[in-house]
Structure formats: structure tokens, C-alpha cells
Design an enzyme around this catalytic site. Sequence first.
Site, PDB file in Angstrom:
ATOM      1  N   GLY A 178      29.510  43.194  24.046  1.00 24.03           N
ATOM      2  CA  GLY A 178      29.214  44.041  22.896  1.00 24.03           C
ATOM      3  C   GLY A 178      30.357  44.873  22.369  1.00 24.03           C
ATOM      4  O   GLY A 178      31.446  44.916  22.932  1.00 24.03           O
TER       5      GLY A 178
ATOM      6  N   LYS B  13      15.784  43.394  10.163  1.00 25.11           N
ATOM      7  CA  LYS B  13      15.166  42.076  10.323  1.00 25.11           C
ATOM      8  C   LYS B  13      14.773  41.889  11.786  1.00 25.11           C
ATOM      9  O   LYS B  13      15.625  41.746  12.660  1.00 25.11           O
ATOM     10  CB  LYS B  13      16.124  40.950   9.934  1.00 25.11           C
ATOM     11  CG  LYS B  13      15.367  39.611   9.879  1.00 25.11           C
ATOM     12  CD  LYS B  13      16.252  38.398  10.052  1.00 25.11           C
ATOM     13  CE  LYS B  13      16.387  37.939  11.470  1.00 25.11           C
ATOM     14  NZ  LYS B  13      15.181  37.462  12.140  1.00 25.11           N
TER      15      LYS B  13
ATOM     16  N   GLU C  83      24.745  52.214  21.513  1.00 23.72           N
ATOM     17  CA  GLU C  83      23.469  52.758  21.017  1.00 23.72           C
ATOM     18  C   GLU C  83      23.077  53.917  21.925  1.00 23.72           C
ATOM     19  O   GLU C  83      23.465  53.957  23.094  1.00 23.72           O
ATOM     20  CB  GLU C  83      22.382  51.670  21.020  1.00 23.72           C
ATOM     21  CG  GLU C  83      22.654  50.646  19.939  1.00 23.72           C
ATOM     22  CD  GLU C  83      21.521  49.662  19.699  1.00 23.72           C
ATOM     23  OE1 GLU C  83      20.770  49.348  20.634  1.00 23.72           O
ATOM     24  OE2 GLU C  83      21.408  49.199  18.551  1.00 23.72           O
TER      25      GLU C  83
ATOM     26  N   GLY D 215      17.285  42.386  15.058  1.00 28.09           N
ATOM     27  CA  GLY D 215      16.768  42.612  16.406  1.00 28.09           C
ATOM     28  C   GLY D 215      16.409  41.362  17.176  1.00 28.09           C
ATOM     29  O   GLY D 215      16.107  40.318  16.592  1.00 28.09           O
TER      30      GLY D 215
ATOM     31  N   ASP E 108       2.711  40.065  20.857  1.00 28.74           N
ATOM     32  CA  ASP E 108       3.883  39.406  20.267  1.00 28.74           C
ATOM     33  C   ASP E 108       4.855  38.873  21.328  1.00 28.74           C
ATOM     34  O   ASP E 108       5.455  37.820  21.148  1.00 28.74           O
ATOM     35  CB  ASP E 108       4.659  40.383  19.357  1.00 28.74           C
ATOM     36  CG  ASP E 108       4.136  40.380  17.914  1.00 28.74           C
ATOM     37  OD1 ASP E 108       3.086  39.773  17.659  1.00 28.74           O
ATOM     38  OD2 ASP E 108       4.797  40.995  17.043  1.00 28.74           O
TER      39      ASP E 108
ATOM     40  N   ASN F 248      12.850  40.770  22.721  1.00 32.20           N
ATOM     41  CA  ASN F 248      12.343  41.237  24.024  1.00 32.20           C
ATOM     42  C   ASN F 248      11.760  42.656  23.989  1.00 32.20           C
ATOM     43  O   ASN F 248      10.804  42.946  24.708  1.00 32.20           O
ATOM     44  CB  ASN F 248      13.421  41.092  25.099  1.00 32.20           C
ATOM     45  CG  ASN F 248      14.672  41.864  24.786  1.00 32.20           C
ATOM     46  OD1 ASN F 248      14.927  42.226  23.634  1.00 32.20           O
ATOM     47  ND2 ASN F 248      15.465  42.129  25.799  1.00 32.20           N
TER      48      ASN F 248
ATOM     49  N   GLU G 144      11.868  36.546  14.258  1.00 33.21           N
ATOM     50  CA  GLU G 144      10.706  35.867  13.656  1.00 33.21           C
ATOM     51  C   GLU G 144       9.551  35.757  14.657  1.00 33.21           C
ATOM     52  O   GLU G 144       8.396  35.579  14.280  1.00 33.21           O
ATOM     53  CB  GLU G 144      11.103  34.467  13.194  1.00 33.21           C
ATOM     54  CG  GLU G 144      11.384  33.535  14.359  1.00 33.21           C
ATOM     55  CD  GLU G 144      12.145  32.281  14.001  1.00 33.21           C
ATOM     56  OE1 GLU G 144      11.560  31.419  13.356  1.00 33.21           O
ATOM     57  OE2 GLU G 144      13.325  32.180  14.376  1.00 33.21           O
TER      58      GLU G 144
HETATM   59  P1  NDP Z   1      19.330  35.603  19.123  1.00 36.75           P
HETATM   60  O1  NDP Z   1      20.811  35.811  19.121  1.00 36.75           O
HETATM   61  O2  NDP Z   1      18.826  34.225  19.137  1.00 36.75           O
HETATM   62  O3  NDP Z   1      18.648  36.326  17.874  1.00 36.75           O
HETATM   63  C1  NDP Z   1      18.787  37.699  17.614  1.00 36.75           C
HETATM   64  C2  NDP Z   1      18.440  37.977  16.167  1.00 36.75           C
HETATM   65  O4  NDP Z   1      19.427  37.388  15.313  1.00 36.75           O
HETATM   66  C3  NDP Z   1      17.107  37.382  15.718  1.00 36.75           C
HETATM   67  O5  NDP Z   1      16.493  38.270  14.812  1.00 36.75           O
HETATM   68  C4  NDP Z   1      17.554  36.100  15.038  1.00 36.75           C
HETATM   69  O6  NDP Z   1      16.598  35.616  14.127  1.00 36.75           O
HETATM   70  C5  NDP Z   1      18.803  36.569  14.328  1.00 36.75           C
HETATM   71  N1  NDP Z   1      19.753  35.533  13.968  1.00 36.75           N
HETATM   72  C6  NDP Z   1      19.871  34.280  14.441  1.00 36.75           C
HETATM   73  N2  NDP Z   1      20.933  33.643  13.873  1.00 36.75           N
HETATM   74  C7  NDP Z   1      21.498  34.523  13.000  1.00 36.75           C
HETATM   75  C8  NDP Z   1      22.617  34.479  12.112  1.00 36.75           C
HETATM   76  N3  NDP Z   1      23.383  33.388  12.009  1.00 36.75           N
HETATM   77  N4  NDP Z   1      22.912  35.566  11.364  1.00 36.75           N
HETATM   78  C9  NDP Z   1      22.176  36.687  11.472  1.00 36.75           C
HETATM   79  N5  NDP Z   1      21.075  36.795  12.291  1.00 36.75           N
HETATM   80  C10 NDP Z   1      20.758  35.725  13.055  1.00 36.75           C
HETATM   81  O7  NDP Z   1      18.811  36.432  20.381  1.00 36.75           O
HETATM   82  P2  NDP Z   1      17.345  36.427  21.000  1.00 36.75           P
HETATM   83  O8  NDP Z   1      16.389  36.902  19.967  1.00 36.75           O
HETATM   84  O9  NDP Z   1      17.136  35.117  21.662  1.00 36.75           O
HETATM   85  O10 NDP Z   1      17.424  37.586  22.094  1.00 36.75           O
HETATM   86  C11 NDP Z   1      17.871  37.377  23.384  1.00 36.75           C
HETATM   87  C12 NDP Z   1      19.314  37.820  23.547  1.00 36.75           C
HETATM   88  O11 NDP Z   1      19.453  39.169  23.144  1.00 36.75           O
HETATM   89  C13 NDP Z   1      19.808  37.777  24.966  1.00 36.75           C
HETATM   90  O12 NDP Z   1      21.110  37.235  25.007  1.00 36.75           O
HETATM   91  C14 NDP Z   1      19.846  39.221  25.376  1.00 36.75           C
HETATM   92  O13 NDP Z   1      20.746  39.486  26.410  1.00 36.75           O
HETATM   93  C15 NDP Z   1      20.218  39.884  24.106  1.00 36.75           C
HETATM   94  N6  NDP Z   1      19.826  41.303  24.104  1.00 36.75           N
HETATM   95  C16 NDP Z   1      20.801  42.261  24.201  1.00 36.75           C
HETATM   96  C17 NDP Z   1      20.454  43.608  24.285  1.00 36.75           C
HETATM   97  C18 NDP Z   1      21.498  44.672  24.372  1.00 36.75           C
HETATM   98  O14 NDP Z   1      21.189  45.821  24.094  1.00 36.75           O
HETATM   99  N7  NDP Z   1      22.724  44.379  24.757  1.00 36.75           N
HETATM  100  C19 NDP Z   1      19.055  44.030  24.270  1.00 36.75           C
HETATM  101  C20 NDP Z   1      18.120  42.952  24.137  1.00 36.75           C
HETATM  102  C21 NDP Z   1      18.509  41.632  24.071  1.00 36.75           C
HETATM  103  P3  NDP Z   1      15.358  34.716  14.642  1.00 36.75           P
HETATM  104  O15 NDP Z   1      15.166  34.967  16.087  1.00 36.75           O
HETATM  105  O16 NDP Z   1      14.231  35.197  13.829  1.00 36.75           O
HETATM  106  O17 NDP Z   1      15.772  33.321  14.394  1.00 36.75           O
END
Ligand code: NDP
Length: 487
Positions: free
Chosen positions: A457, A174, A461, A148, A92, A151, A177
Site C-alpha cells: 500500500g 464505488k 487510513e 472498496g 452480502d 470483505n 459489486e
Molecule cells: P479487487 O482488487 O478485486 O477489487 C477491489 C475493488 O476494485 C472492487 O470494488 C472492484 O470492483 C474494483 N475494481 C476492479 N478492477 C478495477 C479497475 N480496473 N479500476 C478500478 N476499480 C476496479 O479486490 P477484492 O474486492 O477481491 O478484495 C480483496 C482484496 O482486498 C484482498 O487482496 C485484500 O487483501 C484486499 N484488502 C485490503 C485491505 C487493506 O486495508 N489493506 C482491506 C480489505 C481488503 P468489483 O469487485 O465490483 O469488480
Amino acid sequence: MTETCYKSFIGGRYLANGGGETLAVVNPGTGEAIYRIEIADESVLEAAVNAAQAGFKVWSAMPAAKRGRILLKAVALLRERNDDLARIEVLDTGKPWQEASSVDITTGADSIEFFAGLAASLEGNQQDLGGDFYYTRREPLGICAGIGAWNYPLQIACWKAAPALACGNTMIFKPSEETPLGALKLAEIFIEAGMPPGVFNVVLGAAEVGAWLTHDTRIAKVSFTGEVATGKKVMAAAATTLKDVTMELGGKSPLIIFADSDLDEAVSAALVANFYTQGEVCTNGTRVFVERPLYDAFLGRAKARTEANITVGNPMDPATNLGALISKTHYALVLDYIEKGKSEGARLVSGGHALAPKGVEGGFYVAPTIFADCTDDMIITQEEIFGPVMAVLPFDGEDEVIARANNTRYGLAAGVYTKDIRRAHRVVHQLEAGICWINAYGASPAEMPVGGFKQSGIGRENGVETLKHYTQIKAVYVGMQPIESPF
Ligand code: NDP
């Protein structure tokens, strides 16, 4: 492509939706679609809330020790199935098997184990008021939504479910995707461990599905992991019904290496802090500040070790230690940042281009890249790249580096390398970051709270601290004599 199509997991079983709209999930290591998912429609989302409400009645009333025992059974199943689950995560995400098989499942299981042990320790207190008294109960919030990133898909699902469920809440999760399968497998494992149906549900789909969860009035809390910009949208939506939020967002964390550091250890930390999971780690130390007397030696050693020891290739190959980026879009974004670094005048020391390893030419690979002589105003030192790109910056002295390290809207993590114990603590105490490492980088045991300062943040967690974020205090006043009334 196989015809396998996964559905949302609601109330203990897979649930089809009416519309039948689907999307493909791609293996980033090969660029090929590997299965499809059904996007949760309104009927599935309604079913998820109903199931989570029904689950809450049973789960929140169960003795906490019993909840803990069920969670521990799930931990055993996760560990037993480590390799099957790790394989799912590799296909994945594109991350190396080396990592997924030794870290991703284990660290998810560790968190559930930790909170399972704490479940029975939830307690209130009481205070005498001179006859009357009051006591407090620490009660669950209700239905929590977990959203979530891609990564660490299974680990993130575990880290969100563990404290929420231990405290008696239920969850609708959720996954991204792009990486949905790990969370579905966790849902199956929870049921197998004896968890009542509806306690942990998984809804599949993209941003709209996440957005739906953040607006629903019946959901008490949103725990989100993702980008800062998305986090702001999630928080704004949550505010419309005053939901509690936990936000685990991005970073541009500093790793500060003083000249008295052990050179090889400092280089090890910088390589881990930039190239682990091909740079797709939120806490990465992507601004590497090196004190000038060590600067040239550091760059020489970092380049030599990157070019000699990093093997980019098929993520399932046990010899691979740097895998593929999550998607073609993200790969193009990371390459674009590399071009920006070149055009802004950063000195390219290593990498700086795409790769097409033999046998997996369709995957999304970028060479581990090191830029030297970076300055604080460059785009590559200001924005989160989330790829294997290290920016190295020279510095002269403690006060200067602290000010420069803090000069960012982010505040997720920071690292300090030095042999001077007093300086290590003095510097760390002035860094604006929620997670700090001294002579270490990246370790995040379940016992340690993690989360960000500033725009990285809200809430935490892991760690005992997190119990507070999944419970609310109820104060109960008990009158022991007739109530006084002026009426
Ligand atoms: P995104 O913000 O693009 O997406 C995170 C999740 O939010 C996905 O499931 C996404 O759905 C969903 N999502 C998107 N838009 C909305 C909305 N308007 N309302 C509710 N949910 C929504 O992040 P990424 O998946 O690209 O992950 C990378 C980012 O995550 C980096 O900035 C990284 O630093 C951060 N991160 C932070 C961590 C921490 O513990 N601080 C740990 C790991 C990552 P979908 O993708 O299915 O469209």
C-alpha cells in the site's frame, strides 16, 4: 429471488440510468440471489461528478465544526441501526452475525466519530520573514473517489468517507459489486444527518465503473482497497491525470511466536489471525512462524481448539463463528490453494476440504484448515489466499525468522508473541510491515494509522496522520512593502 433492484445514490437520491443494465447480488451463505443492482452508466457517472462538484462548493465552505456535528449525527444513526446494518453485511458477505453485529458497524462509526472530532482542528501556520510573512492553509483536495473491497463493505466505506469528508472533500464511492448495500445505507444516513446532497455519492457496478472513476480528470484523488494487481491498474490510471492515491492492498503477513510465549494466548492469536471473517481479512497473519521448542505443542493445541470451538454454518445463526466465502469463484480458488498445499508436501493438520452445513448446503463453505511443516517457497506461503488457511512454519532463532518474515513483496502487517519485552520491540523494529502487533493481533482502532509497506500500500487510513492524505497545503506569501523589481 426478490425483485428489489437498487440504483446508484447521487446528489441525495436514488438515480436510475438509461440503459437499465443490472446484475444480481448473491448471499454467499445460501448461494441464492437476494437482490439486483443497476449498473451505473455514463449518464449516472456524469451526474455523480456534477453532484459532487456542487456538494463541494457547499461542504468545503462550511465551518469545519459544523461538518463535524453532521458527521457525529451520522455516527449516532449508525449505532442506533447497528443490527439492521449488520444483517445487511451478513447477507452480502457471508460473515458470521457474531462478528458483523459487534464489529463491522461499530468500527465504521468509530472512524467517523474520530475524524468528526478532528475536523475543527485542521489548521495552518504562519512565519514572519522580516516584515513580509507567509501563512499556510490546509485545504481539501476536491472530489475523492473511494473504491472498496467486499470483505468489510460498510466499514471500508466509513473509513474512506470519514477523513475525506471531515477535511471538506466530497466523495464518489464505488462498493464491490458483490456487496453494495451497506454503502447505499451509509449514503442515506448521511443525508438524514443533514449532510448536503452530493457530498457522499455511491455509484454501483463492477470494474468498469471503478476504472471510469480513476480516469476522470475532475476527480482529485482515488482511495482504493483491494488486491495488489488491481491497485497497480488503479494507480496507473490515476497517474494519467496525476491524481493523489491511497492504496490499501493485500498481504501475506507473518505472525512470529517465540518459545517463551504463553501457548494458549499464541494459539488464540493464530486462530484469530487466520479464521476471523473466514480468513478474508487483509491483515491476516497467514504465515505462522513457531519457534521449534513450542512447535509440536502449538500444532496440537491449534488443532484441538479449531476442531472443538469452530462452528461453521448459517452466518445468521448466532452460534456460527465461521461463515461462508464471498462467492463460488473465490471458494473454488481457496479450495485450489488447499490442493496445492497438499501436493506441495505441506502436512495437513486440520480441515482441508469444503463443507455443506445442514440447511445452507448451497453456500460457499470451507473448513478451517491448518497446514504444518510449510516451507518459504511453497505457493501457500507466498500468495495471499484470503480464506481460512493457516500455514505453520518452524524456525530456530531471531535473525532467521526476521529474514524469512521479510522475504515477501508484501508488507501490510506482522505480529510478535514473546514475554521478552526487549526482543518484542527489537524484532518489530526490523519487520517490514506498516501495522505491527506485540502480544496481540488484528485490533485496528480508529486512532491507529493503518496501511502497508512495500507492495501492500501507499498512504494510511485512520489516525491523525490520515488528515495529511486528504488535504493539501496552500502557501500564501504576503508582501508588506513595495515589491522590488529590476525592470
Ligand atoms: P479487487 O482488487 O478485486 O477489487 C477491489 C475493488 O476494485 C472492487 O470494488 C472492484 O470492483 C474494483 N475494481 C476492479 N478492477 C478495477 C479497475 N480496473 N479500476 C478500478 N476499480 C476496479 O479486490 P477484492 O474486492 O477481491 O478484495 C480483496 C482484496 O482486498 C484482498 O487482496 C485484500 O487483501 C484486499 N484488502 C485490503 C485491505 C487493506 O486495508 N489493506 C482491506 C480489505 C481488503 P468489483 O469487485 O465490483 O469488480
